[in-house]
Design a protein around this motif. Structure first.
Motif, PDB file in Angstrom:
ATOM      1  N   VAL A 118      35.157  -6.950   9.311  1.00  0.00           N
ATOM      2  CA  VAL A 118      35.883  -5.734   8.934  1.00  0.00           C
ATOM      3  C   VAL A 118      34.873  -4.586   8.875  1.00  0.00           C
ATOM      4  O   VAL A 118      33.790  -4.739   8.272  1.00  0.00           O
ATOM      5  CB  VAL A 118      36.580  -5.912   7.578  1.00  0.00           C
ATOM      6  N   ALA A 119      35.212  -3.456   9.487  1.00  0.00           N
ATOM      7  CA  ALA A 119      34.307  -2.300   9.539  1.00  0.00           C
ATOM      8  C   ALA A 119      34.778  -1.231   8.560  1.00  0.00           C
ATOM      9  O   ALA A 119      35.977  -0.925   8.474  1.00  0.00           O
ATOM     10  CB  ALA A 119      34.259  -1.731  10.948  1.00  0.00           C
ATOM     11  N   LEU A 120      33.830  -0.645   7.828  1.00  0.00           N
ATOM     12  CA  LEU A 120      34.104   0.437   6.890  1.00  0.00           C
ATOM     13  C   LEU A 120      33.242   1.632   7.278  1.00  0.00           C
ATOM     14  O   LEU A 120      32.021   1.486   7.460  1.00  0.00           O
ATOM     15  CB  LEU A 120      33.786   0.007   5.451  1.00  0.00           C
ATOM     16  N   ARG A 121      33.871   2.828   7.385  1.00  0.00           N
ATOM     17  CA  ARG A 121      33.105   4.036   7.729  1.00  0.00           C
ATOM     18  C   ARG A 121      33.535   5.176   6.815  1.00  0.00           C
ATOM     19  O   ARG A 121      34.726   5.432   6.635  1.00  0.00           O
ATOM     20  CB  ARG A 121      33.310   4.421   9.184  1.00  0.00           C
ATOM     21  N   LEU A 122      32.528   5.859   6.265  1.00  0.00           N
ATOM     22  CA  LEU A 122      32.744   7.060   5.461  1.00  0.00           C
ATOM     23  C   LEU A 122      32.163   8.251   6.206  1.00  0.00           C
ATOM     24  O   LEU A 122      31.027   8.194   6.697  1.00  0.00           O
ATOM     25  CB  LEU A 122      32.073   6.926   4.098  1.00  0.00           C
ATOM     26  N   VAL A 123      32.946   9.357   6.293  1.00  0.00           N
ATOM     27  CA  VAL A 123      32.523  10.558   7.003  1.00  0.00           C
ATOM     28  C   VAL A 123      32.717  11.753   6.070  1.00  0.00           C
ATOM     29  O   VAL A 123      33.825  11.979   5.551  1.00  0.00           O
ATOM     30  CB  VAL A 123      33.320  10.774   8.304  1.00  0.00           C
ATOM     31  N   ARG A 124      31.610  12.514   5.857  1.00  0.00           N
ATOM     32  CA  ARG A 124      31.696  13.714   5.042  1.00  0.00           C
ATOM     33  C   ARG A 124      31.768  14.937   5.954  1.00  0.00           C
ATOM     34  O   ARG A 124      30.836  15.227   6.711  1.00  0.00           O
ATOM     35  CB  ARG A 124      30.476  13.829   4.127  1.00  0.00           C
ATOM     36  N   GLY A 125      32.854  15.626   5.898  1.00  0.00           N
ATOM     37  CA  GLY A 125      33.036  16.850   6.665  1.00  0.00           C
ATOM     38  C   GLY A 125      33.721  17.884   5.801  1.00  0.00           C
ATOM     39  O   GLY A 125      33.326  18.134   4.665  1.00  0.00           O
ATOM     40  N   ASP A 126      34.784  18.488   6.321  1.00  0.00           N
ATOM     41  CA  ASP A 126      35.590  19.373   5.482  1.00  0.00           C
ATOM     42  C   ASP A 126      36.363  18.576   4.444  1.00  0.00           C
ATOM     43  O   ASP A 126      36.827  19.134   3.441  1.00  0.00           O
ATOM     44  CB  ASP A 126      36.566  20.173   6.346  1.00  0.00           C
ATOM     45  N   LEU A 158      42.674  28.095  24.885  1.00  0.00           N
ATOM     46  CA  LEU A 158      42.147  27.342  23.742  1.00  0.00           C
ATOM     47  C   LEU A 158      40.632  27.326  23.841  1.00  0.00           C
ATOM     48  O   LEU A 158      40.073  26.953  24.880  1.00  0.00           O
ATOM     49  CB  LEU A 158      42.705  25.916  23.730  1.00  0.00           C
ATOM     50  N   LEU A 159      39.982  27.744  22.780  1.00  0.00           N
ATOM     51  CA  LEU A 159      38.523  27.770  22.737  1.00  0.00           C
ATOM     52  C   LEU A 159      38.078  26.953  21.522  1.00  0.00           C
ATOM     53  O   LEU A 159      38.536  27.213  20.395  1.00  0.00           O
ATOM     54  CB  LEU A 159      38.017  29.203  22.646  1.00  0.00           C
ATOM     55  N   ALA A 160      37.220  25.948  21.744  1.00  0.00           N
ATOM     56  CA  ALA A 160      36.751  25.070  20.674  1.00  0.00           C
ATOM     57  C   ALA A 160      35.228  25.114  20.602  1.00  0.00           C
ATOM     58  O   ALA A 160      34.558  24.953  21.629  1.00  0.00           O
ATOM     59  CB  ALA A 160      37.232  23.643  20.911  1.00  0.00           C
ATOM     60  N   ARG A 161      34.714  25.339  19.412  1.00  0.00           N
ATOM     61  CA  ARG A 161      33.278  25.228  19.191  1.00  0.00           C
ATOM     62  C   ARG A 161      32.999  23.831  18.652  1.00  0.00           C
ATOM     63  O   ARG A 161      33.503  23.444  17.599  1.00  0.00           O
ATOM     64  CB  ARG A 161      32.791  26.286  18.202  1.00  0.00           C
ATOM     65  N   LEU A 162      32.188  23.086  19.376  1.00  0.00           N
ATOM     66  CA  LEU A 162      31.936  21.681  19.087  1.00  0.00           C
ATOM     67  C   LEU A 162      30.749  21.581  18.133  1.00  0.00           C
ATOM     68  O   LEU A 162      29.593  21.559  18.558  1.00  0.00           O
ATOM     69  CB  LEU A 162      31.685  20.928  20.391  1.00  0.00           C
ATOM     70  N   ASN A 163      31.038  21.540  16.847  1.00  0.00           N
ATOM     71  CA  ASN A 163      29.979  21.573  15.842  1.00  0.00           C
ATOM     72  C   ASN A 163      29.303  20.226  15.651  1.00  0.00           C
ATOM     73  O   ASN A 163      28.138  20.152  15.241  1.00  0.00           O
ATOM     74  CB  ASN A 163      30.540  22.041  14.491  1.00  0.00           C
ATOM     75  N   GLY A 164      30.010  19.134  15.923  1.00  0.00           N
ATOM     76  CA  GLY A 164      29.465  17.807  15.696  1.00  0.00           C
ATOM     77  C   GLY A 164      29.414  17.453  14.218  1.00  0.00           C
ATOM     78  O   GLY A 164      29.673  18.281  13.344  1.00  0.00           O
ATOM     79  N   ILE A 165      29.101  16.215  13.955  1.00  0.00           N
ATOM     80  CA  ILE A 165      28.909  15.722  12.583  1.00  0.00           C
ATOM     81  C   ILE A 165      27.540  15.069  12.534  1.00  0.00           C
ATOM     82  O   ILE A 165      27.234  14.155  13.316  1.00  0.00           O
ATOM     83  CB  ILE A 165      30.015  14.731  12.179  1.00  0.00           C
ATOM     84  N   ALA A 166      26.708  15.515  11.619  1.00  0.00           N
ATOM     85  CA  ALA A 166      25.326  15.017  11.533  1.00  0.00           C
ATOM     86  C   ALA A 166      25.308  13.559  11.107  1.00  0.00           C
ATOM     87  O   ALA A 166      26.177  13.107  10.351  1.00  0.00           O
ATOM     88  CB  ALA A 166      24.539  15.880  10.549  1.00  0.00           C
ATOM     89  N   PRO A 167      24.285  12.769  11.557  1.00  0.00           N
ATOM     90  CA  PRO A 167      24.181  11.349  11.160  1.00  0.00           C
ATOM     91  C   PRO A 167      24.132  11.166   9.652  1.00  0.00           C
ATOM     92  O   PRO A 167      24.629  10.153   9.129  1.00  0.00           O
ATOM     93  CB  PRO A 167      22.889  10.895  11.836  1.00  0.00           C
TER      94      PRO A 167
END
Length: 840
Positions: free
Chosen positions: A773-781, A706-715
């Motif tokens: 209460v915590a709310l988080r939005l993440v834009r990725g794929d 298994l090979l994973a490229r760790l791209n991360g998610i920008a702030p």
């Protein structure tokens, strides 16, 4: 192949042209080489032919070959005189009994395949080789001749190549000598004093159709090296060999007569021995068939590969037993599947899996191509064979039967290929089940199949059927095992939140190819991903089944978002409950693309490799090793490793780096080096690792990589807010979602996202205890939305009625979201949903 032959130099030769080193001792005897043109006239007469037959080259060229060469006749007793009369000054030609047709069939253009035989001829005394053969009477000398005939199918006027040798140079009358009953074959089919010999040598693979490419190359090589033809004692069936040339039988007959003579001299009454020629012929024929079956049995079944076994069976019978061999197998046998019990019928499909023949190349390919599948009508001999399980003999295929067989071949006229030929159809069966059948055809000019051939063919098919059944069962079991293995290995999506993943699985090279290696990835809350590689020790179906249980357990516990060390602890407890028969190693890593961190724990597995994007440097991560899963009672530790976008993580099982007899450190060093190699894509990077480690030889274990490229998610792609525990905060939460989506240019998702966030925040405010209460939005794929609170009870999807006030929130989320879920966290729970991004 050669008995006592030295390849470094030609043998010395005596004044008479024979081999100077005596009968058969050096394994080299000069050949007479004769070439016959398409008119049946001699176009080449070698020096060896002049010595053997006592006719000068000038006298032989242009004369009919049938007047100069030994042809069929009655078998004389070795101690009787030959009758006067014959062709071209010879006093009576006679052919030995035994294998193959007479040479006259070849000279009369009635033979289309290579053949061999034996003959006795009488020549005027004092001429050539005949002068060396004692015992002639009436001014004649007898010569024992071995001959071979090769049809020439290439371009040019030459049509037949005839080789002959004086058997006296090879005969040994010692019955204890194994060479006394050995068959022999010509080592080459050319002579250097033949005009155009160089060109003929170049075309040898084309013009001698019964020879394999390997035989042809060897023959040509020996011609160029030694410069003249010789004989070799041979067991090669691709080159025609003479039948056992009867030395042992003649010695036995001579001994009987000597005993009778001594008894008569002593006055005893000795009954006269009857002529046992018929008995000898039958004995020779039976012995020949037994030898043939034994040789075929030794040549087939060398592998459990079904296609290779079919090829071995086909080549074993052509050209020695038949001129054409077509092999048909049931469709399920070819596919490696089981098939229903009972007798085949007219709907059963039969695949043509091999066609071997001695005809000119390509003659059969278009009419009966390999790979075609067809049923067979009830009126055909093939249907009779496959339903009765018995061989079917057709002495000659007449016009009516030829038309009936050809009628099933649409737009192809097969009649010219089969009409007039003798046919034997033999079933390929094992354990009373017909797996297929072979269609054997002989040329019209060759002796037709008879009852003895029927028995021989049945025995041959029985042996071949068992071999094919073994290969079929192995293929079927291997297919079942591979299907099981594939079903247990997950189909990992190439992209997860903040990382790209590529995997490879290589089955082991041992007979039990199925192993316990696996890999997996699991989506976790907070846009995190769990990466897993494990290896159940051992091979076989039990190991694969254990692997499936452990993989399912890891997926279940990962979905609960257990910390890596705790997950391995629970997995070890589970393995203890399943039994202590198996041990397993496991490497579990959690990647947080937002925090830029790996959280890893190891249970006896080889460490992973981390390739830094900044400088391309690779390193083995130093992790607390831990004990394998199943040992029990051993603590596991976890470590955190900081990573940056573009870093690559390589996880594999020990089958990739461990080779028998080699230190595992060598494999780990190669793994680090190959993992750091630049690659254009993830697939290329994976292939680079496989090529570097899988080509060293000695690998027998299966491999999971298994090979994973760790791209991360920008702030900038993450937005987080906290809201007090108050129902009035639902409105501000919706406003935050709409505003953030507008900033990201995702306004078209705002309505659905607002509605679902409203439901989740409402539930969180209602069930939370004291924390915000915590709310988080993440834009990725995708667009990921998470709502967290400090209540550990997971929400349940309910069926709400018309009068119910609750139960509709999660149904709205389930209807609108691409995916959704809930999981426990250290502080409480997280409920999340995803929306697909609009196409741009």
């Amino acid at each position: 192949m050669d008995r006592g032959t030295e390849r470094d130099a030609p043998p010395s030769r005596g004044a008479d042209g024979g081999a100077a080193d005596g009968p058969a001792g050096a394994g080299r005897v000069p050949l007479a080489v004769v070439v016959v043109d398409r008119e049946g006239l001699v176009s080449h007469w070698s020096t060896g032919a002049r010595r053997l037959f006592g006719v000068a080259k000038e006298e032989a060229i242009g004369r009919p070959a049938i007047d100069l060469l030994p042809v069929s006749g009655a078998l004389p007793d070795p101690e009787d005189d030959l009758p006067d009369g014959g062709h071209g000054g010879y006093e009576g030609y006679a052919a030995y009994d035994g294998l193959g047709p007479g040479l006259d069939s070849s000279l009369d253009r009635g033979l289309g395949y290579p053949a061999a035989g034996r003959a006795r001829l009488s020549v005027p005394g004092g001429s050539g080789s005949a002068a060396r053969v004692p015992g002639g009477r009436g001014g004649s000398e007898r010569v024992d001749v071995l001959w071979w005939a090769y049809p020439l199918v290439g371009p040019g006027t030459e049509r037949l190549l005839v080789l002959a040798a004086d058997a006296a140079a090879l005969r040994r009358d010692d019955p204890a000598d194994p060479l006394a009953v050995e068959r022999i074959a010509p080592a080459f089919a050319l002579h250097t004093d033949f005009p155009g010999a160089t060109e003929l040598a170049r075309r040898l693979p084309e013009i001698l159709p019964s020879m394999s490419v390997g035989d042809s190359a060897r023959i040509v090589g020996q011609v160029l090296e030694l410069g003249y033809p010789v004989l070799e004692f041979s067991q090669n069936d691709r080159i025609p060999v003479t039948p056992d040339w009867g030395v042992a039988r003649r010695v036995e007959r001579r001994a009987r007569r000597e005993r009778a003579a001594r008894a008569a001299a002593e006055g005893a009454v000795v009954p006269q021995d009857p002529d046992d020629e018929g008995e000898d012929l039958e004995y020779v024929a039976v012995r020949e068939r037994l030898e043939f079956l034994n040789e075929v049995s030794g040549k087939i079944g060398t592998t459990l590969d079904l296609s290779r076994t079919i090829e071995e069976v086909s080549r074993a019978v052509v050209p020695r037993f038949t001129d054409v061999a077509g092999t048909y197998l049931r469709e399920q046998v070819v596919a490696g599947e089981g098939f229903p019990d009972g007798v085949p019928d007219t709907t059963t499909l039969w695949h043509r899996v091999a066609v071997e023949h001695t005809d000119e190349p390509g003659r059969w390919d278009d009419v009966v191509p390999v790979g075609e599948a067809m049923p067979f009508p009830a009126h055909t001999p093939f249907f009779q064979c496959m339903t009765t399980g018995l061989p079917v003999l057709v002495p000659r295929i007449g016009e009516e039967l030829g038309h009936a067989i050809a009628s099933q071949f649409e737009k192809r006229d097969i009649r010219p290929l089969i009409t007039g030929r003798s046919m034997l159809v033999v079933p390929l069966k094992a354990r009373d089940v017909v797996l297929g059948f072979m269609i054997l055809l002989r040329h019209p000019e060759r002796a037709p199949f008879d009852d003895m051939d029927r028995v021989t063919g049945a025995e041959l098919a029985a042996r071949a059927g068992l071999v094919l059944d073994n290969a079929r069962m192995y293929t079927h079991q291997e297919s079942v095992a591979e299907t099981l293995q594939d079903s247990m290995l997950p189909h990992i999506p190439p992209r997860m939140a903040g990382c790209d993943i590529t995997t490879r699985y290589l089955p082991g090279t041992l007979l039990g190819r199925v192993g316990g290696d696996w890999f997996d990835s699991v989506k976790l809350p907070g846009a995190r991903t769990a990466l897993v590689v494990g290896d159940v020790m051992g091979h076989g179906l039990n190991s694969a089944a254990m692997m499936g249980q452990l993989r399912t357990a890891v997926q279940t516990m990962a979905a609960l978002d257990l910390p890596p060390a705790q997950l391995l602890r629970n997995l070890d407890d589970l393995a203890q409950r399943l039994g202590d028969t198996y041990l397993a190693t496991c490497l579990y890593a959690v990647y947080d693309p937002i925090g830029g961190e790996l959280h890893l724990a190891n249970a006896g597995h080889i460490p992973p490799v981390l390739v830094r994007a900044a400088d391309g440097r690779s390193e083995l991560l130093e992790l607390p090793t831990g004990a394998p899963i199943g040992v029990g009672g051993v603590p596991f530790e976890a470590v955190r490793v900081r990573v940056r976008p573009g870093d690559r993580l390589v996880m594999c099982t020990d089958g990739l780096v461990e080779v028998r007899g080699e230190d595992i450190g060598v494999g780990l060093a190669t793994l680090c080096e190959s993992a750091a190699h630049p690659a254009a894509s993830m697939d290329d990077a994976c292939d680079t690792v496989i090529r570097a480690l899988n080509t060293r030889g000695g690998r027998k274990d299966d491999v999971a990589l298994l090979l994973a490229r760790l791209n991360g998610i920008a702030p900038d792609d993450v937005a987080e807010r906290r809201f007090p525990r108050a129902p009035s905060q639902v409105g501000p939460a919706r406003a935050v979602v709409r505003e953030q989506l507008h900033v990201w240019g995702l306004d078209e998702l705002a309505d659905a996202a607002e509605l679902m966030v409203s439901e989740l925040v409402t539930n969180a405010v209602r069930h939370s205890r004291q924390n915000p209460v915590a709310l988080r939005l993440v834009r990725g794929d995708t667009l990921l939305c998470e709502v967290e609170d400090d209540d550990h009870e997971l929400p349940t999807l309910l069926s709400a009625g018309p009068g119910d006030e609750r139960g509709r929130g999660l149904r709205v989320v389930s209807a609108l979201a691409r995916e959704w879920g809930a999981s426990r966290t250290a502080a409480g729970k997280s409920v999340w949903f995803e929306l697909a991004l609009p196409h741009r």
